[in-house]
Enzyme design. Sequence first.
Site, PDB file in Angstrom:
ATOM      1  CB  CYS A   2      14.135  59.229  51.824  1.00 57.84           C
ATOM      2  SG  CYS A   2      12.557  59.978  51.426  1.00 57.84           S
ATOM      3  NE  ARG A  27      19.558  59.743  54.132  1.00 59.22           N
ATOM      4  CZ  ARG A  27      20.555  60.266  53.439  1.00 59.22           C
ATOM      5  NH1 ARG A  27      21.700  60.500  54.041  1.00 59.22           N
ATOM      6  NH2 ARG A  27      20.438  60.534  52.164  1.00 59.22           N
ATOM      7  CD1 TRP A  76      11.924  65.940  55.246  1.00 59.22           C
ATOM      8  CD2 TRP A  76      11.929  66.133  53.018  1.00 59.22           C
ATOM      9  NE1 TRP A  76      11.787  67.272  54.946  1.00 59.22           N
ATOM     10  CE2 TRP A  76      11.798  67.424  53.587  1.00 59.22           C
ATOM     11  CE3 TRP A  76      11.954  66.011  51.630  1.00 59.22           C
ATOM     12  CZ2 TRP A  76      11.692  68.573  52.820  1.00 59.22           C
ATOM     13  CZ3 TRP A  76      11.849  67.166  50.864  1.00 59.22           C
ATOM     14  CH2 TRP A  76      11.726  68.428  51.457  1.00 59.22           C
ATOM     15  CG  ASN A 102      16.846  59.395  49.217  1.00 58.05           C
ATOM     16  OD1 ASN A 102      16.133  60.385  49.313  1.00 58.05           O
ATOM     17  ND2 ASN A 102      18.146  59.433  49.384  1.00 58.05           N
ATOM     18  N   GLY A 103      14.517  60.151  46.735  1.00 60.17           N
ATOM     19  CA  GLY A 103      14.686  60.994  45.549  1.00 60.17           C
ATOM     20  C   GLY A 103      13.331  61.381  44.987  1.00 60.17           C
ATOM     21  CD  GLU A 485      24.730  78.586  61.104  1.00 61.98           C
ATOM     22  OE1 GLU A 485      24.183  78.755  60.004  1.00 61.98           O
ATOM     23  OE2 GLU A 485      24.728  77.492  61.703  1.00 61.98           O
ATOM     24  CE  LYS A 489      21.812  75.814  62.904  1.00 59.31           C
ATOM     25  NZ  LYS A 489      22.835  75.761  61.901  1.00 59.31           N
ATOM     26  CD  GLU A 492      18.436  74.978  61.041  1.00 57.71           C
ATOM     27  OE1 GLU A 492      18.104  74.244  60.117  1.00 57.71           O
ATOM     28  OE2 GLU A 492      19.621  75.289  61.272  1.00 57.71           O
ATOM     29  CG  HIS A 508      21.912 101.458  53.646  1.00 60.78           C
ATOM     30  ND1 HIS A 508      22.111 102.682  53.034  1.00 60.78           N
ATOM     31  CD2 HIS A 508      23.100 101.119  54.197  1.00 60.78           C
ATOM     32  CE1 HIS A 508      23.377 103.046  53.192  1.00 60.78           C
ATOM     33  NE2 HIS A 508      23.999 102.117  53.894  1.00 60.78           N
ATOM     34  CE  LYS A 611      23.319  66.578  59.990  1.00 59.28           C
ATOM     35  NZ  LYS A 611      23.184  68.016  60.216  1.00 59.28           N
TER      36      LYS A 611
HETATM   37  C1  F6R Z   1      21.136  74.245  58.813  1.00 59.84           C
HETATM   38  C2  F6R Z   1      21.457  73.112  57.973  1.00 59.84           C
HETATM   39  C3  F6R Z   1      21.308  73.261  56.506  1.00 59.84           C
HETATM   40  C4  F6R Z   1      22.496  72.608  55.788  1.00 59.84           C
HETATM   41  C5  F6R Z   1      22.252  72.621  54.271  1.00 59.84           C
HETATM   42  C6  F6R Z   1      23.426  72.016  53.518  1.00 59.84           C
HETATM   43  O1  F6R Z   1      21.336  73.940  60.162  1.00 59.84           O
HETATM   44  O2  F6R Z   1      21.824  72.070  58.445  1.00 59.84           O
HETATM   45  O3  F6R Z   1      21.174  74.596  56.142  1.00 59.84           O
HETATM   46  O4  F6R Z   1      23.661  73.288  56.125  1.00 59.84           O
HETATM   47  O5  F6R Z   1      21.096  71.908  53.967  1.00 59.84           O
HETATM   48  O6  F6R Z   1      23.639  70.698  53.904  1.00 59.84           O
HETATM   49  P1  F6R Z   1      24.998  69.979  53.557  1.00 59.84           P
HETATM   50  O7  F6R Z   1      26.068  70.643  54.333  1.00 59.84           O
HETATM   51  O8  F6R Z   1      24.807  68.548  53.938  1.00 59.84           O
HETATM   52  O9  F6R Z   1      25.200  70.153  52.077  1.00 59.84           O
END
Ligand code: F6R
Length: 616
Positions: A2, A27, A76, A102-103, A485, A489, A492, A508, A611
């Site tokens: 949000c 967001r 969101w 937001n929240g 990682e 990527k 997502e 294992h 995000k």
């Molecule tokens: C993956 C991604 C998320 C953030 C996670 C933490 O691409 O962006 O996994 O890394 O939500 O977000 P921050 O760094 O803002 O605490």
Amino acid sequence: MCGIVGYVGSNKTVDVLMGGLRRLEYRGYDSAGIAIIDSSGVLNTAKKAGKLSALTAELKAHPINDGQTGIGHTRWATHGAPTDGNAHPHLGDNDKLALIHNGIIENFAPLRDELLAEGFTFESETDTEVAAVLLGREYQRVGDLAEAFRSIVARLDGAFTLLAVHQDQPGVVVGARRNSPLVIGLGDGENFLGSDVAAFVEYTRRAVAIGQDQIVTITADAVTVTDFDGHPVETEEFDIAWDASASEKGGWSSFMAKEVSEQPDAVANTLRGRITDGQVVVPELTEFGDDVLAGIRRIVIVACGTAAYAGQTAKYAIEKWAQVPVDVELSHEFRYRDPVLTADTLVISISQSGETMDTLMAVKYAMALGARAISICNTQGATIPRESDAVIYTHAGPEVAVASTKAFVAQITALYLFALHLARVRGSLTEAEQAAQVAELQAIPEKIQAVLGVEDEVRQLARWMSDTRAVLFLGRHVGFPIALEGALKLKELAYIHAEGFAAGELKHGPIALIEPGQPVFVVVPSPRGSAHLHPKVVSNIQEIRARGARIIAIAEVGDAAVLPFAETVIHIPLAAPLFEPLLAVVPLQMFAMELAIAKGLDVDQPRNLAKSVTVE
Ligand code: F6R
């Protein structure tokens, strides 16, 4: 999670709000809406499910009257599906009041029952509408928005930033904040509110962060901040370090493509001002106190997602250089067990946004247990650095694409600076050893630039693999978090099932997944720097190759040992082992992005994600 924007002033309010929402859309993009008190004093709203473009089209088809006071929201979804009806703003006081949120208001159900019993009705399934109706009821009693907020906030459990306007109080936007972000933008004859500075950076670079449990009132000429009891509070102004163009696509096909390409700068800018004569001196840590740092006996890193993988990567360097044990914990797991923390434990949080609720709660919890806290953060004025004892800002610039890329390399860079600073203070590295690591770090931007040159090769690979249903990633030592990682990527961005494993763990169990044609990315350690590990990983490659896996190796230039077994080898420049992750991750980011593009997906706004995750 949000995005919120508020405005009072004489610019075109529709444009200010829609521009702010465009910059905040990362967001959340389930729906968007605005409310404006028009010049004749009437409250108008427009809202639409879907991305901001749907609201833009709606406003084009049915324009609303402009005015000088407004609020805007990009959602969101938490409570209630992403529909027009559940989109914010929500209305109260006979549709004279509009509110955005937001929240999560955790106790919305009993509050809703209470209001229903009094005869109020609800149009949506959201927790937000409960706050709007409650605020409206209180406004009828006290006749002032800020006053009404002060009396309802005590009744709300959970996390919230709420902004509201009331048509009987034109020229005023009031916000209340608990555990969700809110920042003020100070203009000339106009003032702004936003979830982060991106909301208003186009108009002003002067900002003020608002603390927990505070209420802010903006008019065109004044800003007032009080605590929830109405006592005025001191605020601190800061200058936004980047300008509006930094958060624009600037000719790139996506923010993601732009941000991947900005990684050399993200590292270089994070190093800037923190290295003197081959030694690392992080100014923010000198304030923290060398004696305190020298006395640290244990480090606990808390973070989520990509940020946690940055922590996992840096663990190896911190332990090697500073010789302090490091545990890396997912914030949400750490917070809800009974961790043993002492005053000589240092908690390091890592967060691009500085607003991730899970991480914020972990930091607060650790500090309440007596630990000291340092934050690694990319967003000025965010909550987590404000709550911590010290902050090392990463200077990656605004990261708009939802999937994190440049923030990740900047986080590792900041953690390496931390590790070298700590090693210097503790005397665990000689000056010459420290200088050698510093030289490696300083060479990274140029090396990442070289890795970016594999773009065409990676694009071809992605096109060739666009029908792939599952991909595995293997790595060892610092290559292990990079494998994790790479898998994240791909999940997502391209919605492909992907798993990362420690290469040594394969036998294992996970090796059972290997069947003919299964693509496996392997992050191969350097044959020079990791002479003991390299042959083991090459053996792992042979083991899965023998079972039909298709190997894509990320290997150092000149690594001949992998060539006979790999279908594809993507070369990265030579670097000391601890620095390889900063290079090896880049082709994996590019691969996920290119595969998503090949599948026709939106790489900047993947489905279901936001995000900044400001709910637990
Ligand atoms: C993956 C991604 C998320 C953030 C996670 C933490 O691409 O962006 O996994 O890394 O939500 O977000 P921050 O760094 O803002 O605490």
